[in-house]
Design a protein around this motif. Sequence first.
Motif, PDB file in Angstrom:
ATOM      1  N   ILE A 205       6.268  56.549 -16.017  1.00 17.56           N
ATOM      2  CA  ILE A 205       5.425  57.427 -15.211  1.00 17.56           C
ATOM      3  C   ILE A 205       6.134  58.769 -15.061  1.00 17.56           C
ATOM      4  O   ILE A 205       6.911  58.975 -14.127  1.00 17.56           O
ATOM      5  CB  ILE A 205       5.116  56.828 -13.826  1.00 17.56           C
ATOM      6  N   PRO A 206       5.910  59.695 -16.000  1.00 10.55           N
ATOM      7  CA  PRO A 206       6.468  61.036 -15.852  1.00 10.55           C
ATOM      8  C   PRO A 206       5.608  61.866 -14.908  1.00 10.55           C
ATOM      9  O   PRO A 206       4.455  61.516 -14.622  1.00 10.55           O
ATOM     10  CB  PRO A 206       6.415  61.588 -17.276  1.00 10.55           C
ATOM     11  N   TYR A 207       6.175  62.951 -14.411  1.00 12.67           N
ATOM     12  CA  TYR A 207       5.412  63.919 -13.620  1.00 12.67           C
ATOM     13  C   TYR A 207       5.088  65.075 -14.547  1.00 12.67           C
ATOM     14  O   TYR A 207       5.988  65.798 -14.972  1.00 12.67           O
ATOM     15  CB  TYR A 207       6.230  64.390 -12.421  1.00 12.67           C
ATOM     16  N   ALA A 208       3.807  65.224 -14.885  1.00 11.50           N
ATOM     17  CA  ALA A 208       3.405  66.157 -15.943  1.00 11.50           C
ATOM     18  C   ALA A 208       4.190  65.764 -17.196  1.00 11.50           C
ATOM     19  O   ALA A 208       4.125  64.629 -17.627  1.00 11.50           O
ATOM     20  CB  ALA A 208       3.638  67.594 -15.519  1.00 11.50           C
ATOM     21  N   SER A 209       4.979  66.676 -17.749  1.00 11.90           N
ATOM     22  CA  SER A 209       5.772  66.342 -18.938  1.00 11.90           C
ATOM     23  C   SER A 209       7.226  66.053 -18.586  1.00 11.90           C
ATOM     24  O   SER A 209       8.064  65.893 -19.476  1.00 11.90           O
ATOM     25  CB  SER A 209       5.715  67.500 -19.940  1.00 11.90           C
ATOM     26  N   ASN A 210       7.523  65.959 -17.291  1.00 11.12           N
ATOM     27  CA  ASN A 210       8.904  65.786 -16.841  1.00 11.12           C
ATOM     28  C   ASN A 210       9.234  64.310 -16.642  1.00 11.12           C
ATOM     29  O   ASN A 210       8.596  63.627 -15.835  1.00 11.12           O
ATOM     30  CB  ASN A 210       9.122  66.533 -15.522  1.00 11.12           C
TER      31      ASN A 210
ATOM     32  N   ILE B  77      13.132  58.745 -12.170  1.00 10.55           N
ATOM     33  CA  ILE B  77      13.447  58.790 -13.594  1.00 10.55           C
ATOM     34  C   ILE B  77      12.459  57.906 -14.333  1.00 10.55           C
ATOM     35  O   ILE B  77      12.377  56.696 -14.091  1.00 10.55           O
ATOM     36  CB  ILE B  77      14.885  58.313 -13.851  1.00 10.55           C
ATOM     37  N   SER B  78      11.693  58.518 -15.210  1.00  9.70           N
ATOM     38  CA  SER B  78      10.703  57.792 -15.996  1.00  9.70           C
ATOM     39  C   SER B  78      11.379  57.179 -17.215  1.00  9.70           C
ATOM     40  O   SER B  78      12.056  57.872 -17.976  1.00  9.70           O
ATOM     41  CB  SER B  78       9.590  58.754 -16.429  1.00  9.70           C
ATOM     42  N   ALA B  79      11.218  55.865 -17.390  1.00  9.61           N
ATOM     43  CA  ALA B  79      11.875  55.171 -18.497  1.00  9.61           C
ATOM     44  C   ALA B  79      11.107  53.889 -18.802  1.00  9.61           C
ATOM     45  O   ALA B  79      10.100  53.575 -18.160  1.00  9.61           O
ATOM     46  CB  ALA B  79      13.329  54.861 -18.147  1.00  9.61           C
ATOM     47  N   THR B  80      11.589  53.143 -19.778  1.00  7.84           N
ATOM     48  CA  THR B  80      10.927  51.904 -20.179  1.00  7.84           C
ATOM     49  C   THR B  80      10.920  50.903 -19.031  1.00  7.84           C
ATOM     50  O   THR B  80      11.948  50.662 -18.396  1.00  7.84           O
ATOM     51  CB  THR B  80      11.635  51.287 -21.392  1.00  7.84           C
ATOM     52  N   ALA B  81       9.758  50.344 -18.760  1.00 10.19           N
ATOM     53  CA  ALA B  81       9.611  49.393 -17.656  1.00 10.19           C
ATOM     54  C   ALA B  81      10.568  48.218 -17.802  1.00 10.19           C
ATOM     55  O   ALA B  81      10.842  47.740 -18.908  1.00 10.19           O
ATOM     56  CB  ALA B  81       8.171  48.897 -17.588  1.00 10.19           C
ATOM     57  N   ASN B  82      11.105  47.770 -16.661  1.00 11.85           N
ATOM     58  CA  ASN B  82      11.974  46.588 -16.576  1.00 11.85           C
ATOM     59  C   ASN B  82      13.266  46.720 -17.379  1.00 11.85           C
ATOM     60  O   ASN B  82      13.851  45.715 -17.790  1.00 11.85           O
ATOM     61  CB  ASN B  82      11.213  45.334 -17.017  1.00 11.85           C
ATOM     62  N   SER B  83      13.709  47.953 -17.592  1.00  9.85           N
ATOM     63  CA  SER B  83      14.990  48.175 -18.264  1.00  9.85           C
ATOM     64  C   SER B  83      16.012  48.634 -17.225  1.00  9.85           C
ATOM     65  O   SER B  83      15.739  48.636 -16.025  1.00  9.85           O
ATOM     66  CB  SER B  83      14.834  49.234 -19.361  1.00  9.85           C
ATOM     67  N   ARG B  84      17.184  48.999 -17.688  1.00 11.00           N
ATOM     68  CA  ARG B  84      18.203  49.591 -16.820  1.00 11.00           C
ATOM     69  C   ARG B  84      18.682  50.883 -17.460  1.00 11.00           C
ATOM     70  O   ARG B  84      18.781  50.978 -18.689  1.00 11.00           O
ATOM     71  CB  ARG B  84      19.382  48.632 -16.600  1.00 11.00           C
ATOM     72  N   VAL B  85      18.971  51.873 -16.627  1.00 10.94           N
ATOM     73  CA  VAL B  85      19.461  53.150 -17.131  1.00 10.94           C
ATOM     74  C   VAL B  85      20.792  53.464 -16.461  1.00 10.94           C
ATOM     75  O   VAL B  85      21.042  53.061 -15.321  1.00 10.94           O
ATOM     76  CB  VAL B  85      18.455  54.296 -16.872  1.00 10.94           C
ATOM     77  N   GLN B  86      21.641  54.172 -17.193  1.00 11.79           N
ATOM     78  CA  GLN B  86      22.945  54.559 -16.656  1.00 11.79           C
ATOM     79  C   GLN B  86      22.972  56.060 -16.418  1.00 11.79           C
ATOM     80  O   GLN B  86      22.607  56.850 -17.285  1.00 11.79           O
ATOM     81  CB  GLN B  86      24.074  54.175 -17.610  1.00 11.79           C
ATOM     82  N   LEU B  87      23.414  56.436 -15.237  1.00 15.40           N
ATOM     83  CA  LEU B  87      23.540  57.840 -14.873  1.00 15.40           C
ATOM     84  C   LEU B  87      25.012  58.175 -14.700  1.00 15.40           C
ATOM     85  O   LEU B  87      25.759  57.419 -14.074  1.00 15.40           O
ATOM     86  CB  LEU B  87      22.800  58.137 -13.568  1.00 15.40           C
ATOM     87  N   GLU B  88      25.422  59.296 -15.271  1.00 13.77           N
ATOM     88  CA  GLU B  88      26.768  59.808 -15.045  1.00 13.77           C
ATOM     89  C   GLU B  88      26.674  60.805 -13.904  1.00 13.77           C
ATOM     90  O   GLU B  88      26.042  61.849 -14.030  1.00 13.77           O
ATOM     91  CB  GLU B  88      27.307  60.464 -16.315  1.00 13.77           C
ATOM     92  N   LEU B  89      27.292  60.468 -12.784  1.00 13.69           N
ATOM     93  CA  LEU B  89      27.143  61.272 -11.572  1.00 13.69           C
ATOM     94  C   LEU B  89      28.232  62.322 -11.409  1.00 13.69           C
ATOM     95  O   LEU B  89      28.203  63.096 -10.451  1.00 13.69           O
ATOM     96  CB  LEU B  89      27.130  60.357 -10.342  1.00 13.69           C
ATOM     97  N   GLY B  90      29.194  62.339 -12.329  1.00 12.02           N
ATOM     98  CA  GLY B  90      30.269  63.315 -12.216  1.00 12.02           C
ATOM     99  C   GLY B  90      31.184  62.977 -11.054  1.00 12.02           C
ATOM    100  O   GLY B  90      31.382  61.812 -10.704  1.00 12.02           O
TER     101      GLY B  90
END
Length: 213
Positions: A29-34, A49-62
Motif C-alpha cells: 500500500i504505497p501513498y501515491a507513488s511513494n 513502508i510499503s512492501a511485500t505482505a507478510n515479509s520482513r524488512v530491515q532498516l539501517e537506523l544509523g
Amino acid sequence: MGKTLKNSLIALVGLGAAIASSISPAFAIPYASNTVYKVVKEGVTTVYISATANSRVQLELGSVERSTARIVGACGEVRISVPSSGTFTGLKVDGVAILADSLPSQLMPSCVSGAFSESRPENFRTPNGQVVVVGKTPGAAVAIALPNESTRNISVNGCGFAVLRSTTSTPLPDTFKFASTDYTVSSLPDAGEPPVCRTSNGVSTGYVPSSWP
C-alpha cells in the motif's frame, strides 16, 4: 462494506476521514507513488513502508540514541563501561552531556561508609577506560543515553505495509536506510491519514483514506 464496519474504520483513521477504497488481497500500500511515507498526528510522526505482505524488512537506523537506567553506587558514583562501538561520543547522563575525552584519568578509589577513600569531586575516567560520573544521589536511578549504530527488523502486515515508530528506549531516527536508499524523516511525504489493515478468516484487506490521491 457494511455500515458498522465502515464506521469503525473511519474512527480508526481519524475524525472526518473516509475510506475511499479497499485492496484485497493486498500486496503493498504505497501513498501515491511513494513506498515510504509518514503520518503526523498530534505532533507524533509514524513512518509507513510499503512492501511485500507478510515479509520482513530491515532498516539501517544509523546512530541512534539509546537510553538505559542505572542505579547510583553508595558513594554517588555511576560507572559506565566502554561501549561496543569503542567511543563515548554523545554520552549523556540525566540529559547532561559528558565529554569523556576531556576527563582526567584517575584510579577508582574504594567506597567506605558512603565516601571515597580518596576525594573525587569531578567526573573522571579509570585506566581501563570506564567513565565515572560522581555527585549523584546514592541508590537513585539515572538515565544514561549513548548513540549506537542500529538496525531494526520489522514485520510487514498482511496488507503490505510496515510501521516504524519510536519506542520508550529508541526515538524515531532523523534518517534511515531501506533497500539501499537513504530517507530523511522530515522530508517524507505526509499522507495525512494512515492506511488501515483488517484481517478476517485469514484474509487481509487494506483500506486507504479518501483524502489520498
